[in-house]
Design an enzyme around this catalytic site. Structure first.
Site, PDB file in Angstrom:
ATOM      1  N   GLU A 290       0.823  -1.207   0.000  1.00 37.13           N
ATOM      2  CA  GLU A 290       0.000   0.000   0.000  1.00 37.13           C
ATOM      3  C   GLU A 290       0.855   1.254   0.000  1.00 37.13           C
ATOM      4  OE1 GLU A 290      -2.431   2.283  -0.731  1.00 37.13           O
ATOM      5  OE2 GLU A 290      -3.620   0.575  -0.044  1.00 37.13           O
ATOM      6  N   ASP A 294       1.093   4.251  -2.890  1.00 37.83           N
ATOM      7  CA  ASP A 294       0.871   5.664  -2.599  1.00 37.83           C
ATOM      8  C   ASP A 294       2.016   6.529  -3.105  1.00 37.83           C
ATOM      9  OD1 ASP A 294      -1.394   4.780  -1.376  1.00 37.83           O
ATOM     10  OD2 ASP A 294      -0.774   5.238   0.665  1.00 37.83           O
ATOM     11  N   SER A 560      -7.439   3.316  -2.888  1.00 37.19           N
ATOM     12  CA  SER A 560      -6.086   3.672  -2.463  1.00 37.19           C
ATOM     13  C   SER A 560      -5.235   4.161  -3.626  1.00 37.19           C
ATOM     14  CB  SER A 560      -5.396   2.475  -1.802  1.00 37.19           C
ATOM     15  OG  SER A 560      -5.199   1.446  -2.726  1.00 37.19           O
TER      16      SER A 560
END
Length: 642
Positions: A290, A294, A560
């Protein structure tokens, strides 16, 4: 719509194909963890006290003025020290709190913003301070050990007038990263998806040379093609002079990002990534991918921007501390996060022994986040949070997952911190593409649509057979908060809704029968989410690089991806306009409300699809917000002062 209304009251199967189990407070409350007894008296406990703001009404008015053209303080953002002097706790109040903590044996540290105090003490000291006893517990589902108060904690009366929230007394609750992988559906043939004419792009002079044009393998170059970012690049707007920050709960390998940018042929500023490990930092674990996403997405959209990664442990006060540090440092012009948890997991009914099942008062971190987000807004820092990947039923992904403890119902719920009025909630869409599974026919999504995998569910039920898969309720998070009231910027927005009636979270205990854990407020005039949506469906998703996850990954999606993309877009706007953008929400709602949709609009209306309850529409909707972006047009509005 009737079918959707019926679906919300059905039990949520714990054997869902895509759901995962959280060790959140709710699961533990419904199926109690094993109490391992009082924590050792000398066990170290960290607590963050978020202090009450001074003149909050004046602060909120000032924030509104910073993003309202023609106002006295338009674009006059404050420094951290100015915020501390005008709206943070007074020096006397801070001295009183620190003196009280010291008398109880706790050490403390004050953030420069005068908004938070980090305190450290033993379990015995912390328990005495908050008039409770700190116990250790073991989760029956995961075996994870954690500590939390054995009874409802009380903020000491001597400092209750200046302390708004205490974060970290429990480290039971964890947050979930909001990304998903496109499933293979067992052994069924799933031919490569293809882009429809509406979403197909070309590279070269008319497109972005780093784009792939392949659904499931899209890059940041494709994002630039879809959402009209390329005109900014052609003007030399690459994020120079801007800084983006990532708030995350896992550490990562920075080389993942540089590998991704290099592999897609994207030239970026060298040595641009800085890591700040808050409270010791996060671990290299299942969430590391994750963090890689990002950084790769935000830094790929804005290849000349600097990047700061604030990572903290995924428990206790880690998330609050990471945000507080990023905002107090006030280096980043924009900040995004792709982690969250159902808003209702904060409520007293699910956390405080003996609380009424209608008690939706905040017993968690909602207040703590809110105060920090207010500081960010007045400092001109734009904030973005993924709205979740569980459609209109945010608890499904957290409560569903391979255990034998029974079923929960699935009420309509939203994700936090995306539900806060002072952060921009990033929702998800599906781009046009063609698909087929097994021996079924080829079907197509003809226009950008609200992301909800009921379109795949319907395909399976029709062509493969019923009950083969259960995809409920995978899709872009959205709905109505039952804690935060409708903010001023949504009051005059067409499509804003109140919460639905008859929404309850019920645990169907296999031995004791149904137990109502929480009755949600009905017809609550709450903050609606999301605000903006971009492509998030893994079927029309992306590639990313994560060493922890084996290197190159494709068929990835989730909101996300959207939050860091908006973060990177903000860095471009920062360079283009010559100033920080500030809180997006009042500005984008004003632009949409006044100018609507059309050729020169900053937004594309998302009229099709649904997130299992809320439908797309040619206005605001709880699946895609006010729509997806035309970044070039948005830039023009912002540069003109609209």
């Amino acid at each position: 719509m009737f079918a959707k209304l019926q679906r919300k009251s059905l039990p949520l199967s714990l054997g869902l194909l895509l759901a995962g189990l959280s060790t959140g407070a709710l699961a533990a409350n419904a199926t109690p963890a094993v109490d391992a007894g009082a924590a050792p008296a000398n066990q170290t406990i960290q607590v963050t006290l978020v202090l009450k703001l001074r003149n909050q009404a004046a602060l909120e008015d000032y924030i509104k003025q910073t993003v309202t053209p023609g106002s006295a303080h338009f674009q006059q953002f404050l420094t951290t020290s100015q915020f501390a002097q005008q709206y943070g706790a007074t020096s006397d109040a801070i001295a009183r709190v620190q003196s009280y903590l010291q008398k109880q044996g706790l050490s403390s540290e004050v953030l420069p913003s005068n908004l938070a105090i980090r305190a450290t003490g033993t379990a015995a000291q912390v328990g005495a301070l908050f008039q409770t006893s700190i116990h250790n517990y073991v989760s029956r589902q995961s075996g994870r050990r954690f500590h939390k108060p054995a009874s409802a904690p009380q903020i000491p009366s001597a400092i209750a007038d200046v302390v708004d929230a205490a974060s970290g007394l429990s480290n039971e609750r964890t947050y979930r990263p909001h990304h998903l992988t496109a499933p293979s559906f067992a052994s069924l043939n799933h031919p490569p998806a293809k882009a429809d004419a509406l979403s197909a792009t070309t590279t070269g002079s008319s497109g972005n040379p780093t784009a792939s044009g392949v659904p499931g393998s899209y890059t940041v170059g494709d994002v630039a093609n879809f959402y009209d970012i390329n005109p900014l690049y052609k003007r030399g707007v690459l994020g120079k002079g801007a800084t983006v920050a990532i708030v995350t709960l896992s550490n990562f390998y920075p080389s993942d990002a540089t590998t991704y940018w290099s592999d897609i042929g994207l030239a970026t500023k060298p040595n641009r990534i800085k890591q700040v490990h808050v409270d010791g930092g996060g671990a290299i674990d299942d969430g590391s991918g994750e963090t890689s996403i990002d950084v790769e997405q935000s830094g790929g959209v804005a290849p000349d921007a600097n990047i700061i990664v604030y990572d903290a442990p995924n428990a206790g006060n880690g998330y609050v501390d990471a945000f507080a540090q990023a905002v107090s440092d006030n280096i980043a012009d924009s900040i995004s996060t792709s982690w969250g948890s159902p808003e209702i997991f904060n409520f007293a009914a699910l956390n405080v022994d003996g609380a009424s099942d209608t008690d939706t008062s905040d017993a968690g971190d909602l207040r703590a986040f809110h105060d920090i987000f207010l500081e960010a807004a007045v400092q001109g820092q734009s904030l973005f949070a993924a709205s979740g990947d569980s459609g209109a039923y945010d608890t499904v992904r957290d409560l569903g997952a391979g255990t034998d403890v029974g079923d929960y119902t699935a009420p309509l719920t939203v994700d936090s911190p995306a539900s806060d009025p002072y952060i921009t909630a990033a929702g998800g869409t599906t781009l046009p593409y063609s698909y087929a599974f097994g021996t079924g026919p080829t079907k197509s999504i003809k226009q950008e649509s609200v992301w909800g995998w009921d379109y795949i569910q319907n395909y399976f039920d029709t062509y493969i057979g019923p009950n083969v898969v259960d995809l409920f309720s995978t899709g872009g998070g959205g709905g109505v908060s039952v804690y935060w009231h409708t903010p001023f910027y949504q009051v005059f927005t067409n499509g804003i809704r109140v919460s639905e009636k008859n929404q309850s979270l019920v645990y169907n205990d296999p031995s004791a029968g149904p137990t109502t854990l929480l009755k949600l407020p009905s017809r609550f005039a709450g903050r609606n989410v999301p605000d903006i949506a971009l492509n998030a469906d893994p079927e029309t998703g992306y590639i990313f690089v994560s060493t922890y996850d084996g290197g190159l990954n494709s068929g990835e999606g989730g909101t996300s991806f959207v939050a860091p993309q908006l973060n990177g877009i903000t860095a471009l706007l920062r360079q283009s306009t010559g100033h920080r953008i500030g809180l997006w929400n009042p500005q984008v709602y004003a632009i949409q409300n006044v100018f609507g949709y059309g050729r020169f609009s900053a937004f594309n209306s998302v009229r099709a699809g649904d997130n299992w309850f809320y439908d797309g529409a040619p206005r605001y909707n709880q699946g895609a917000g006010i729509g997806s972006l035309d970044v070039s047009n948005l830039d023009a509005f912002l540069r003109s002062g609209f």
